[in-house]
Scaffold this motif. Sequence first.
Motif, PDB file in Angstrom:
ATOM      1  N   ARG A 132      39.124  96.479  53.656  1.00  0.00           N
ATOM      2  CA  ARG A 132      39.321  97.480  54.339  1.00  0.00           C
ATOM      3  C   ARG A 132      40.951  97.897  54.564  1.00  0.00           C
ATOM      4  NH1 ARG A 132      35.504  99.964  57.518  1.00  0.00           N
ATOM      5  NH2 ARG A 132      33.478  99.312  57.397  1.00  0.00           N
TER       6      ARG A 132
ATOM      7  N   TYR B 253      32.823 104.420  55.004  1.00  0.00           N
ATOM      8  CA  TYR B 253      33.462 103.341  54.504  1.00  0.00           C
ATOM      9  C   TYR B 253      32.607 102.058  54.139  1.00  0.00           C
ATOM     10  CZ  TYR B 253      37.916 105.966  55.348  1.00  0.00           C
ATOM     11  OH  TYR B 253      38.612 106.904  55.370  1.00  0.00           O
TER      12      TYR B 253
ATOM     13  N   VAL C 201      33.022  99.607  51.066  1.00  0.00           N
ATOM     14  CA  VAL C 201      33.556  98.062  51.136  1.00  0.00           C
ATOM     15  C   VAL C 201      32.563  97.319  50.525  1.00  0.00           C
ATOM     16  CG1 VAL C 201      33.955  96.300  52.863  1.00  0.00           C
ATOM     17  CG2 VAL C 201      34.744  98.669  53.071  1.00  0.00           C
TER      18      VAL C 201
END
Length: 157
Positions: free
Chosen positions: A129, A142, A146
Amino acid sequence: MEHAVETTLTVNGTRVTRRIAPRVHLVDFLREELGLTGSHIGCEHGVCGACTVRVNGEIVRGCLMLAVQADGGTVETIEGLSDSKELAPLQKAFHLHNALQCGFCTPGMLMAAQDLIQSGRKQSRDEIRAHISGNYCRCTGYQAIVDAIEEVLNGQS
Ligand code: FES
Ligand code: FES
């Protein structure tokens, strides 16, 4: 009229020489002069990461670097890394994890993620991240990005 500067770059393995106005940013040159539109332009202020390209092996913001500053150097774009299959594992993982929606951030995100993978070190999710924190995504939240990077980097999802 602005004085143009003869500039030679090796872009995705091809040597190109052009006369370029000093104020032209690298991402604009790549998109408008060479037709390499995979590198996107978002903020134009070095914030969003959409314009990420690789210059002399390091990722840079194409909107902050002038094209003439890359004179004599090598430039790699999303097109080049896709064609060479360097990005194939990441592209497959992004696809499998649905790590893109509109796709605007994706070229820059892949360039940043590949930079991490090239480092050859395993990384925690927090480290992943942190590494992509300069690449904004307005769609995905996100998590899936990830997941995809982690799968390639650490061999797990
Ligand atoms: Fe370059 Fe946003 S367009 S960082
Ligand atoms: Fe839309 Fe990232 S997928 S901005």
